[in-house]
Design an enzyme around this catalytic site. Structure first.
Site, PDB file in Angstrom:
ATOM      1  N   SER A 130       0.756  -1.348  -0.013  1.00  0.00           N
ATOM      2  CA  SER A 130       0.037   0.045  -0.010  1.00  0.00           C
ATOM      3  C   SER A 130       0.939   1.253   0.126  1.00  0.00           C
ATOM      4  CB  SER A 130      -0.983   0.029   1.279  1.00  0.00           C
ATOM      5  OG  SER A 130      -1.463   1.340   1.048  1.00  0.00           O
ATOM      6  N   GLY A 131       0.262   2.249  -0.797  1.00  0.00           N
ATOM      7  CA  GLY A 131       1.162   3.665  -0.423  1.00  0.00           C
ATOM      8  C   GLY A 131       0.865   4.147  -1.986  1.00  0.00           C
ATOM      9  N   LYS A 184      -4.479  -6.759   3.234  1.00  0.00           N
ATOM     10  CA  LYS A 184      -4.512  -5.614   2.301  1.00  0.00           C
ATOM     11  C   LYS A 184      -5.977  -5.423   1.858  1.00  0.00           C
ATOM     12  CE  LYS A 184      -3.128  -2.651  -0.415  1.00  0.00           C
ATOM     13  NZ  LYS A 184      -3.969  -2.188  -1.222  1.00  0.00           N
ATOM     14  N   HIS A 187      -7.451  -3.565   4.807  1.00  0.00           N
ATOM     15  CA  HIS A 187      -6.979  -2.131   4.796  1.00  0.00           C
ATOM     16  C   HIS A 187      -7.520  -1.338   3.736  1.00  0.00           C
ATOM     17  CE1 HIS A 187      -4.378   0.704   2.634  1.00  0.00           C
ATOM     18  NE2 HIS A 187      -3.939   0.882   3.740  1.00  0.00           N
ATOM     19  N   ASN A 188      -7.885  -2.044   2.589  1.00  0.00           N
ATOM     20  CA  ASN A 188      -8.800  -1.207   1.472  1.00  0.00           C
ATOM     21  C   ASN A 188     -10.072  -0.778   1.976  1.00  0.00           C
ATOM     22  OD1 ASN A 188      -6.177  -1.393   0.123  1.00  0.00           O
ATOM     23  ND2 ASN A 188      -7.380  -1.675  -1.819  1.00  0.00           N
ATOM     24  N   GLU A 191      -9.677   1.695   4.046  1.00  0.00           N
ATOM     25  CA  GLU A 191      -9.472   2.995   3.340  1.00  0.00           C
ATOM     26  C   GLU A 191     -11.167   3.634   2.513  1.00  0.00           C
ATOM     27  OE1 GLU A 191      -6.250   2.352   0.331  1.00  0.00           O
ATOM     28  OE2 GLU A 191      -7.768   3.088  -1.280  1.00  0.00           O
ATOM     29  N   ARG A 289     -20.264   4.421  -2.954  1.00  0.00           N
ATOM     30  CA  ARG A 289     -19.715   4.610  -4.282  1.00  0.00           C
ATOM     31  C   ARG A 289     -20.377   3.942  -5.242  1.00  0.00           C
ATOM     32  NH1 ARG A 289     -13.077   3.488  -4.327  1.00  0.00           N
ATOM     33  NH2 ARG A 289     -12.595   4.301  -2.335  1.00  0.00           N
TER      34      ARG A 289
END
Ligand code: 6PG
Length: 477
Positions: A130-131, A184, A187-188, A191, A289
């Site tokens: 990530s990043g 991950k 994480h998203n 996010e 979204r």
């Protein structure tokens, strides 16, 4: 020639930046891209780092250039291309070699790929990175899943390229097979929730308080010096203050209000449901979204239904701004608590033993959700790694009690003003549902029993599991 410590296939934006980062940190790297011109261009532009890079034009040359057991990062579009690339690479590899998928893979694909290599002598790492571009180039947060031995082979290189938080590397081995890609994915999901909540607050400031983009940018700029300090708030300020060079208007005002998505947010919601965990704020963000992308329908609906004639701007704007700041903090707590709860459930389901304090730790720098707040989460999980939920740890329980009143006022204001705040509202009802010892599902149990004889447990423990509904059901047990 000295062999490379690691190889990388796929010199797109992320792959090229990651390769340069690896080279810059003193690791020799072999690179390969299926289009030779891309490899040549990458090498030609690598400048001082050329000495650390072995640019290969054939797969044979590429594999021979890497020190065995060979760790090979595959950085290409997630999905079928990864399977195709693995099939092309496999015949060239030997015992102990490690294929590393560094894309945003669905962890179930990672589990399958890991399993498919099990008896081949080769192994597989699913690695969440990530990043964005900047992170890949100068220090991402890296979430590794695979065997412990394969991790040991890559630990030094990955540690050297990862972001650092007060000197601590933001990389860790999180468990076997799909653990890294699962983390991950969550994480998203977080996010998505974080971004949606910031956007909802932006909507209240813009449509409820009539503020301009740059004024809202100032508000976020102030908040970034406080408890909301984070990369996403920082970039929100920058975005809101940018001017469109074509129209001269605030950049954000000329961008179509329809958000894209590539799947990781949706997967985190699907997995939350699979694990039986309520991740309502993340769900709200994904649905937000989806609704945003139905722009034509929304425009048509506005002409048919009109906007609700809600209340106007709040009386005391200074107090309300402070409420908005606290509301965002409270809502963030719910989203992170939910994300960590999903990971705890998955850890039990897949036997990963996911280290919660470590996950919070490696998200403190490098990744998109990096923030001060994650340092507080790290402390909470370090003190109480097996907590049932982040929000009942002492520090976060205090924070929730300090901020949930503001969230309640903000959500009430938004509801009365007709402003959509699905993620903020879901965070509030999550707190309200989670903290209420006596809920209302007794009625649902009775209904289920009435129409389907599904049975229920009694509070008094009496061994009688059906109600007196008539049609003989009462006599079932
Ligand atoms: C990161 C990001 C990155 C990317 C995702 C989300 O951690 O660096 O999460 O992986 O932004 O692909 O993308 P979407 O918003 O398009 O789903």
């Amino acid at each position: 020639m000295e062999q490379a410590e690691i190889g990388l296939i796929g010199l797109g934006v992320m792959g090229a930046n990651l390769a340069l980062n690896i080279a810059e940190k003193g690791n020799r790297i072999a690179v390969f891209n299926r289009t030779v011109e891309v490899t040549r261009k990458f090498y030609a532009e690598a400048g001082d780092l050329q000495g650390q890079i072995i640019a290969c034009e054939t797969m044979q040359e590429f594999v021979a250039a890497i020190r065995p057991p060979r760790p090979i990062i595959i950085m290409i579009k997630a999905g079928d291309p990864v399977d195709q690339q693995m099939a092309l690479l496999k015949p060239y590899l030997s015992q102990g070699d490690i294929m590393i998928d560094a894309g945003n893979a669905n962890f179930r694909d990672t589990m399958r790929r890991f399993e498919s290599l099990k008896d081949s002598g080769l192994t597989f790492i699913g690695m969440g990175v990530s990043g964005g571009e900047e992170g890949a180039r100068h220090g991402p947060s890296i979430m590794v899943g695979g065997t412990e031995d394969s991790w040991k082979r890559v630990e030094k290189v990955l540690t050297s390229i990862s972001a650092k938080f007060n000197g601590d590397p933001c990389v860790a081995w999180l468990g076997e097979n799909g653990a890294g890609h699962f983390v991950k994915t969550i994480h998203n999901g977080i996010e998505y929730a974080d971004m949606q909540m910031i956007a909802e607050i932006y909507g209240i400031l813009r449509d409820g308080m009539g503020m301009s983009a740059s004024e809202i940018g100032d508000v976020f700029g102030r908040w970034n010096t406080g408890r909301l300090n984070s990369y996403l708030i920082e970039i929100s300020e920058k975005v809101l203050k940018a001017t469109d060079p074509i129209s001269g208007k605030p950049m954000v005002d000329v961008i179509v209000d329809a958000a894209g998505q590539k799947g990781t947010g949706k997967w985190s919601v699907i997995e939350a449901q699979n694990m039986g965990v309520a991740a309502t704020a993340i769900e709200a963000a994904v649905s937000g979204r989806v609704l945003s992308s139905q722009r034509t329908e929304r425009l048509a609906a506005e002409t048919i239904l009109g906007l609700p004639s809600g209340q106007g701007a709040p009386q005391d704007s200074t107090a309300f701004l402070s409420d908005l700041e606290n509301a965002l903090l409270a809502a963030k707590i719910a989203a992170y608590a939910q994300g960590f709860a999903v990971m705890a459930a998955a850890s039990r389901e897949f036997g990963w033993n996911l280290p919660m304090p470590t996950i919070a730790k490696i998200w403190r720098a490098g990744c998109i959700i990096r923030s001060q707040f994650l340092d507080e989460i790290t402390s909470a999980f370090t003190k109480d790694p097996d907590t049932a939920n982040l929000i009942v740890t002492p520090a976060f329980a205090t924070m929730v009690k300090e901020t949930d009143g503001a969230l309640r006022r903000v959500v009430s204001h938004a509801a009365l003003a007709g402003l959509p705040v699905p993620a903020l509202a879901s965070a509030l009802t999550y707190f309200d549902g989670y903290r209420r010892g006596r809920g209302t599902a007794n009625l649902i149990q009775a209904q289920r029993d009435f129409f389907g004889a599904h049975g229920f447990d009694r509070l008094d423990g009496v061994d009688k599991h059906h109600g007196p509904w008539g049609s003989g059901l009462a006599t079932l047990s």
